[in-house]
Design an enzyme around this catalytic site. Structure first.
Site, PDB file in Angstrom:
ATOM      1  N   TRP A 109       0.820  -1.220   0.000  1.00 44.16           N
ATOM      2  CA  TRP A 109       0.000   0.000   0.000  1.00 44.16           C
ATOM      3  C   TRP A 109       0.849   1.263   0.000  1.00 44.16           C
ATOM      4  O   TRP A 109       0.523   2.221  -0.681  1.00 44.16           O
ATOM      5  CB  TRP A 109      -0.992  -0.008   1.166  1.00 44.16           C
ATOM      6  CG  TRP A 109      -2.007  -1.104   0.994  1.00 44.16           C
ATOM      7  CD1 TRP A 109      -2.181  -2.196   1.810  1.00 44.16           C
ATOM      8  CD2 TRP A 109      -2.966  -1.253  -0.073  1.00 44.16           C
ATOM      9  NE1 TRP A 109      -3.176  -2.997   1.307  1.00 44.16           N
ATOM     10  CE2 TRP A 109      -3.681  -2.455   0.169  1.00 44.16           C
ATOM     11  CE3 TRP A 109      -3.292  -0.501  -1.199  1.00 44.16           C
ATOM     12  CZ2 TRP A 109      -4.696  -2.913  -0.674  1.00 44.16           C
ATOM     13  CZ3 TRP A 109      -4.304  -0.952  -2.039  1.00 44.16           C
ATOM     14  CH2 TRP A 109      -4.994  -2.139  -1.776  1.00 44.16           C
ATOM     15  N   ASP A 176      -1.427   7.040   6.192  1.00 45.41           N
ATOM     16  CA  ASP A 176      -2.498   6.144   5.769  1.00 45.41           C
ATOM     17  C   ASP A 176      -2.742   5.211   6.953  1.00 45.41           C
ATOM     18  O   ASP A 176      -1.906   4.370   7.269  1.00 45.41           O
ATOM     19  CB  ASP A 176      -2.038   5.358   4.529  1.00 45.41           C
ATOM     20  CG  ASP A 176      -3.027   4.258   4.131  1.00 45.41           C
ATOM     21  OD1 ASP A 176      -4.077   4.113   4.786  1.00 45.41           O
ATOM     22  OD2 ASP A 176      -2.741   3.547   3.138  1.00 45.41           O
ATOM     23  N   LYS A 200     -12.581  -1.313   7.582  1.00 43.47           N
ATOM     24  CA  LYS A 200     -11.960  -2.207   8.552  1.00 43.47           C
ATOM     25  C   LYS A 200     -12.439  -1.825   9.961  1.00 43.47           C
ATOM     26  O   LYS A 200     -13.307  -2.484  10.511  1.00 43.47           O
ATOM     27  CB  LYS A 200     -10.448  -2.180   8.427  1.00 43.47           C
ATOM     28  CG  LYS A 200     -10.005  -2.635   7.020  1.00 43.47           C
ATOM     29  CD  LYS A 200      -8.593  -2.243   6.714  1.00 43.47           C
ATOM     30  CE  LYS A 200      -8.249  -2.149   5.257  1.00 43.47           C
ATOM     31  NZ  LYS A 200      -8.457  -3.326   4.450  1.00 43.47           N
TER      32      LYS A 200
END
Ligand SMILES: Cc1ncc(COP(=O)(O)O)c(C=O)c1O
Length: 362
Positions: A109, A176, A200
């Protein structure tokens, strides 16, 4: 549903995202699909500019502020597009062609965030763990003082590492936090910008939470497409266009649930207990091989392998038989990944560690 309400079948959901949410959130969200707040209308057909939905948006934003202890400089936005859109929207707003952004490259990511930032300006990758397959978190790197901002990924969802100490720097800090936001206490005010996909720890897929310090937006002087412009989203209270109404409602329900649990400090305690139990089980039996450096082990995504592919298949089949889903590792790592997000109960971790123990000692 994970608690078996609909099927009578108890399922343990270890999915990495979209992932388990609290059972009461599923029930409340389902009820609102049929009748939102006693209005006789479904939340799915409800106007976003009504007082009822404006109240949802306001409460969701203020719960994020409260749960994260944010100061008055920080704005909270609910935006479309998933965290991947933030990979682009952040540099589009805040990185000019001549500017440099500093990054650490700690996994799939973060490397995607780096790729997108390079479209807009210069990128200085100050440290990377790519040399060892992203199995550790780099430390002791230097963040250049001239960089416009420093960006890192707090939890590497695929590889299973997590950064527990906030990097020291005087330049604006961006993160992030898609896969560990609200899972443990942090001084969130040290960040100038935080983003996270909701699917999440915050709620349903389809919305991002973006938290930013208003001051970083002052110097922007280029033309931006309206939907990309943070300033317009702030001015319009996250309602520049039709927001993802249902996804935001699910976020509100999840945030209310988290507050009821005692907030971030209380959930951190449970998250530590869950992760400790799982890592202790992995460490106790050599058949399970953890893949990442011990000090960098994620409390959200626990990754391990077995050296015998046949045994891996056997264990996966056993998990399936026992209604344990989401155990298979990401295709780039293999093996297993067990995600332990906020809504996952300790009972599910006891169930899978019981199965691991039985498998290892049979
Ligand atoms: C840390 C991290 N960042 C970004 C993303 C991408 O999120 P999205 O699919 O919402 O774009 C994910 C997805 O799992 C993630 O775990």
């Amino acid at each position: 549903m994970a608690d078996g309400t609909m099927t009578g079948k108890r399922i343990h959901n270890f999915n990495a995202g979209p992932s388990i949410l609290p059972a009461e959130v599923f029930q409340q969200a389902a009820a609102a699909v049929l009748d939102f707040n006693g209005t006789g209308l479904s939340i799915l057909e409800f106007g976003h500019r009504t007082p009822e939905f404006t109240a949802v948006m306001e409460e969701a934003r203020s719960l994020v502020k409260e749960l994260m202890n944010l100061d008055a400089n920080h704005e909270v936005l609910f935006l479309h597009g998933g965290a991947s859109t933030q990979f682009m929207q952040v540099p589009m707003n805040l990185l000019d062609t001549k500017d440099t952004a500093a990054f650490t490259d700690t996994g799939v990511w973060s490397s995607k965030a780096i790729k997108e930032a390079k479209i807009f300006g210069n990128v200085d990758v100050v440290a990377s763990s790519k040399d060892k397959g992203y199995t550790y978190v780099p430390k002791n790197y230097v963040i250049p003082a001239h960089a416009k901002y420093f960006h890192y990924t707090t939890n590497n969802t695929i590889e299973g590492t997590e950064v527990f100490d906030i990097p020291e720097t005087n330049i604006p800090l961006f993160a992030d936090m898609s896969s560990d936001i609200l899972s443990h206490q942090m001084d969130f005010n040290r960040f100038a910008l935080i983003y996270a996909g909701a699917q999440k720890n915050i709620g349903a897929a389809g919305v991002n939470v973006v938290i930013l310090d208003k001051h970083i937006l002052k110097g922007i002087d280029r033309k931006l497409p309206s939907m990309m412009d943070y300033r317009l989203h702030i001015e319009n209270g996250s309602m520049l266009n039709t927001p993802p109404v249902f996804a935001i409602y699910v976020c509100l329900l999840t945030l209310r649930w988290l507050k009821k649990q005692g907030g971030v400090a209380a959930i951190e305690k449970v998250n530590r207990e869950k992760a400790d139990l799982l890592y202790q089980t992995i460490d106790a039996y050599p058949i399970f091989r953890p893949t990442v450096a011990k000090e960098d082990r994620s409390r959200m995504n626990v990754v391990f392998v077995m050296d015998d592919p046949e045994k891996e298949k056997e264990f996966l089949a056993l998990c399936k038989k026992e209604n344990m889903v989401g155990v298979k590792g990401h295709r780039s790592v293999g093996g297993f990944r067990i995600s332990l997000y906020n809504a996952l109960g300790l009972d599910s971790v006891k169930a899978i560690t019981g199965l691991m123990r039985a498998f290892a000692t049979r």
